[in-house]
Enzyme design. Structure first.
Site, PDB file in Angstrom:
ATOM      1  N   ASP A 123      -3.719  -8.566   8.893  1.00  0.00           N
ATOM      2  CA  ASP A 123      -2.544  -8.292   9.719  1.00  0.00           C
ATOM      3  C   ASP A 123      -2.539  -6.849  10.211  1.00  0.00           C
ATOM      4  OD1 ASP A 123      -2.156  -7.414   7.098  1.00  0.00           O
ATOM      5  OD2 ASP A 123      -0.011  -7.815   7.100  1.00  0.00           O
ATOM      6  N   CYS A 163       0.826  -1.190   0.000  1.00  0.00           N
ATOM      7  CA  CYS A 163       0.000   0.000   0.000  1.00  0.00           C
ATOM      8  C   CYS A 163       0.866   1.248   0.000  1.00  0.00           C
ATOM      9  CB  CYS A 163      -0.913   0.003   1.230  1.00  0.00           C
ATOM     10  SG  CYS A 163      -1.886  -1.505   1.425  1.00  0.00           S
ATOM     11  N   SER A 168      11.286 -12.543  -3.992  1.00  0.00           N
ATOM     12  CA  SER A 168      12.544 -12.202  -4.660  1.00  0.00           C
ATOM     13  C   SER A 168      13.722 -12.784  -3.884  1.00  0.00           C
ATOM     14  CB  SER A 168      12.704 -10.679  -4.752  1.00  0.00           C
ATOM     15  OG  SER A 168      13.142 -10.152  -3.506  1.00  0.00           O
ATOM     16  N   GLY A 169      14.894 -12.703  -4.485  1.00  0.00           N
ATOM     17  CA  GLY A 169      16.116 -13.131  -3.818  1.00  0.00           C
ATOM     18  C   GLY A 169      16.942 -11.985  -3.294  1.00  0.00           C
ATOM     19  N   ILE A 225      13.221 -12.084 -17.260  1.00  0.00           N
ATOM     20  CA  ILE A 225      13.378 -11.386 -18.530  1.00  0.00           C
ATOM     21  C   ILE A 225      14.680 -11.837 -19.178  1.00  0.00           C
ATOM     22  CG2 ILE A 225      11.974  -9.371 -17.999  1.00  0.00           C
ATOM     23  CD1 ILE A 225      14.502  -7.869 -17.293  1.00  0.00           C
TER      24      ILE A 225
END
Length: 647
Positions: free
Chosen positions: A100, A2, A363-364, A291
Site C-alpha cells: 500500500d 511503523c 479493536s472497538g 485480560i
C-alpha cells in the site's frame, strides 16, 4: 505499522547529519523492529522503522517512484489500496511492489496533495518530491496515527511519529508550554495541535502540511471535516441493515494481512460486535485476547468468554493483578508528554498479551464517539432539555448560586441533587460539557496553580479548545455537538494516543473498524434519536447486533477499562503518591500551590474525599518531568529499551 522521522532544510541544501537522522530513527525502534531505512540527500533526510504487515518481501521503506525523484516514508495502512492500483496503472504508473505504500507515491504523482482524499485508512506519511522541491506531510482524518513536527529557529524542520524522535535530534528546546500544562490538567492530555513543548506541534487530524524549499512559512491545511447533517430519514430496519453492511465492509478491509491477525475482546458491545462480524468473515477461528482483573469490580472476563464461546474463537486471557501499578515511569517514557488516562495500564497489558499471539489486532475503539455510547452523553442531553426551558440570562445567576450554596441537596428532585448538575445548569451547553469532562475543573485548577503560573498563561483556559471546535461544528443538535467535540479532542488526544503508544510499545498493529471514515460520515447523517434514545446509548448499534450478540452483552451497564486508583492511593501507593505530589520536582517548577497539593493528598488518604483522578494527573505530570524533561537526550535508544523492558 511503523515509525517515521525526518529532517528538512526549509532554507536550502545544508547537509543532513546521517548519524543524527539514524539516532532519531532508532529512538522509535519499538514501532518497527523488523527493518530500518534512511534516505539522505542535500537538505533532506527521511527515516523509517518497519513492522512488516503487507508485502513482507518487497515493502521496504523509504519507497520510491520509477525514477526515484519521489520518496515516501509511511506509518499506517491504506485499506483501499487494491482498488487504487488499477486506476493508477491505467494512468501509466508502474508498480514494483504489492504494498500500500507504493500507492501513496503514485497517487501523489497523479493527484498531488489531493491524493489524501482518495485514501481510506489510518496513516501518517512524509513524501519528498525532488522535482518540485516539496516536502508533503499528511495525517489521517481521525488522527489514528500520530505525527509531530517542529520548525527550529535556523529553518530546520523536524518530524516524527513520536516526540522522542524530535528530542533525539538534540536541538529541540525542552521549554514547556504553560498553555499545554493548563490543557493537561483540565483534560488529562495536551490537545491538538499543541504539544507539551513550545517548539513542537502535532499535525491536526485531517490535515496536510506542504513545505517548499526556500519558503519556510507554511501552515497545516485541512482536507476533511465531519458534518452532522442528521437528515437521513431511513427506517430503523433499513438503518440496521445498512449499518451491518458498512461494519462488515470496514472489518473485511482491516482483515487484509500477511501476518497473524486477531482482535481485542473486552466483553463490551463494541469489541463483541467486531469479533462477531469477524467470525462471519473468517474461514477459521478468530484469535481473541482479553485480560481479567482479580478485582470483581473491574473484571469483564466472563462477558468476553461468553462471546469467545459463542463464536468459538481461539481465546487468550491473562489475569492482571489489581495492584498492577508499576508502569508509572514506563508510561511516562512511552507517551513523551503528560498523559493521565489510567486505563493506559490495562491497555498496555492487553497489547502485551496480544503480541504473544498476533501481529495485528482489531479493536472497538471509536464506538462510543461514533454511535453515542458515553453515559455523559445521556446526562448532557437531560441537562440540555432543562437548559432550553429558560434563557441563559436567568439560568446563570440562579443555578450558579445553587451550585455554590448547595454542595448536597437531598431535598431536590434526584437529577438536581448533584452539585455538578447545578453548576452545569448555569453554563452554556459547551461550557457545561467541558466542565463535565474536565479532570480538575476550573475552581480546582485555580487553587492548584500559583499566581506565577496564572500570569504565564495570561487568561488562557483549556475551555478555549472546546469553544474553537464548537464554532466549527455547524450543528445546533445537542448530541451532534458533543460528539463533534469528542471526535476533535478526546478521541484524538486520549483514546488514539493511548492505543497507539501502548500497542507500538509491543510492536503490535491495532486497526480501528469503528473509525472507518465512510462509516463515521454515514452515522453523522442519521438523527440523534437513533444513537441515544431515552436511557439507552448506542441504540442503533445494539439493535443491529441483536441477532449476533446476547442481551446481557448488549444491554448490561457499561464498565469501562478502569483501575482502582482510589484504593491504590490509600494503600500500596500511599507513600509514593505523597512523595511525588509533595516532593521537590513539582515544587521546583513554581507552578503549583503546595498547600492545595497537600490538601488533595490528605483529604484523599483520610477518606474525606475521592481525589484519585486529580492525584493521578499530578502523579503522571511529575513522572513526565523526571522521565522525559530531565532525561539526557544523548541516548534515546536506551530510553526506549527501558520503556519496553518487561514488567
Amino acid at each position: 505499522m511503523c515509525g517515521i522521522t525526518g529532517i528538512f532544510d526549509t532554507r536550502g541544501r545544508r547537509d543532513i547529519d546521517r548519524a543524527v537522522l539514524m539516532r532519531m530513527n532508532e529512538s522509535q525502534h519499538h514501532r518497527g523492529p523488523d527493518e530500518s531505512g534512511l534516505h539522505v540527500e542535500p537538505g533532506v533526510g527521511l527515516g523509517h522503522r518497519r513492522l512488516s504487515i503487507i508485502d513482507l518481501s518487497t515493502g521496504q521503506q523509504p519507497l520510491y517512484n520509477e525514477d526515484q525523484s519521489v520518496c515516501v516514508v509511511f506509518n499506517g495502512e491504506i485499506y483501499n489500496y487494491q482498488e487504487l492500483i488499477p486506476e493508477l496503472l491505467a494512468l501509466g504508473h508502474v508498480f514494483h511492489t504489492r504494498s500500500d505504500t507504493e500507492v501513496i507515491v503514485h497517487a501523489w504523482e497523479a493527484w498531488g496533495g489531493d491524493c489524501v482524499q482518495r485514501f481510506r485508512g489510518m496513516f501518517a506519511f512524509a513524501l519528498w518530491d525532488r522535482n518540485r522541491e516539496t516536502l508533503f506531510l499528511a495525517r489521517d482524518r481521525l488522527a489514528v496515527k500520530p505525527l509531530y513536527y517542529a520548525l527550529l529557529p535556523d529553518g530546520i524542520l523536524l518530524f516524527g511519529s513520536e516526540l522522542k524522535s524530535l528530542l533525539a535530534h538534540g536541538a529541540l528546546a525542552r521549554d514547556i508550554d504553560p498553555l499545554a500544562v493548563e490543557e493537561y490538567f483540565a483534560l488529562g492530555y495536551v490537545a491538538e495541535p499543541r504539544t507539551i513543548f513550545r517548539q513542537a506541534r502535532k499535525l491536526p487530524p485531517g490535515h496536510t502540511l506542504t513545505l517548499r524549499r526556500g519558503i519556510p512559512v507554511a501552515h497545516p491545511k485541512e482536507y476533511w471535516d465531519l458534518r452532522f447533517s442528521l437528515d437521513n430519514q431511513c427506517s430503523m430496519e433499513a438503518a440496521c441493515a445498512q449499518l451491518d453492511d458498512k461494519l462488515s465492509e470496514s472489518i473485511r478491509l482491516r482483515m487484509i494481512s500477511e501476518v497473524p491477525l486477531g482482535a481485542f475482546l473486552s466483553g463490551g458491545v463494541d469489541s463483541s460486535a467486531v469479533v462477531a462480524l469477524m467470525a462471519g468473515l473468517s474461514a477459521g477461528p478468530v484469535n481473541t485476547c482479553s485480560i481479567a482483573f482479580d478485582d470483581p469490580a473491574f473484571n469483564e472476563a466472563e462477558f468476553a468468554q461468553t462471546i469467545a464461546s459463542r463464536y468459538q474463537t481461539n481465546h487468550h486471557s491473562e489475569l492482571v493483578a489489581s495492584d498492577d501499578f508499576d508502569l508509572i515511569d514506563t508510561l511516562a517514557r512511552l507517551y513523551d508528554e503528560p498523559y493521565a488516562d489510567s486505563s493506559a495500564i490495562p491497555t498496555y497489558r492487553v497489547c502485551q498479551l496480544a503480541r504473544k499471539h498476533v501481529t495485528v489486532a482489531l479493536s472497538g475503539d471509536g464506538g462510543d464517539e461514533t454511535f453515542g455510547g458515553y453515559r455523559r452523553y445521556r446526562l448532557h442531553l437531560m441537562e440540555e432539555r432543562l437548559r432550553s426551558a429558560m434563557p441563559h440570562s436567568v439560568r446563570r445567576p440562579l443555578f450558579g448560586l445553587l451550585g455554590r450554596v448547595y454542595p448536597k441537596a437531598d431535598w431536590a428532585p434526584r437529577m438536581f441533587r448533584a452539585k455538578t448538575t447545578f453548576q452545569g445548569m448555569g453554563r452554556t451547553s459547551v461550557e457545561a460539557y467541558f466542565h463535565s469532562v474536565s479532570i480538575l475543573r476550573g475552581p480546582m485548577r485555580s487553587e492548584l496553580f500559583t499566581d506565577r503560573f496564572r500570569r504565564e498563561i495570561d487568561g488562557y483556559s483549556a475551555e478555549d479548545v472546546f469553544r474553537y471546535h464548537a464554532g466549527r461544528a455547524d450543528t445546533d443538535d445537542p448530541l451532534a455537538m458533543i460528539q463533534y467535540l469528542d471526535l476533535k479532542t478526546y478521541l484524538v488526544g486520549d483514546i488514539n494516543t493511548k492505543v497507539d503508544r501502548a500497542s507500538m510499545a509491543h510492536s503490535l498493529e491495532v486497526r480501528e473498524p469503528l473509525m472507518d471514515h465512510p462509516l463515521v460520515e454515514w452515522m453523522a447523517t442519521l438523527p440523534s434519536s437513533l444513537k441515544v434514545r431515552g436511557r439507552e446509548g448506542k441504540f442503533l448499534l445494539k439493535k443491529a447486533m441483536e441477532l449476533r450478540l446476547p442481551q446481557d452483552i448488549l444491554y448490561r451497564p457499561k464498565m469501562g477499562f478502569a483501575v482502582p486508583l482510589a484504593r491504590w492511593f490509600r494503600g500500596p501507593l500511599r507513600e509514593r503518591v505523597r512523595q511525588a505530589v509533595l516532593g521537590p520536582r513539582l515544587a521546583a517548577t513554581g507552578w503549583f500551590n503546595q498547600d492545595y497539593l497537600r490538601h488533595l493528598v490528605d483529604a484523599h488518604q483520610s477518606g474525606a474525599s475521592d481525589y484519585s483522578s486529580p492525584l493521578w494527573t499530578v502523579l503522571m505530570f511529575e513522572a513526565f518531568l523526571r522521565n522525559v524533561l530531565d532525561a539526557q537526550p544523548t541516548d534515546p535508544v536506551a530510553m526506549v529499551a527501558a520503556a519496553q523492558a518487561p514488567r
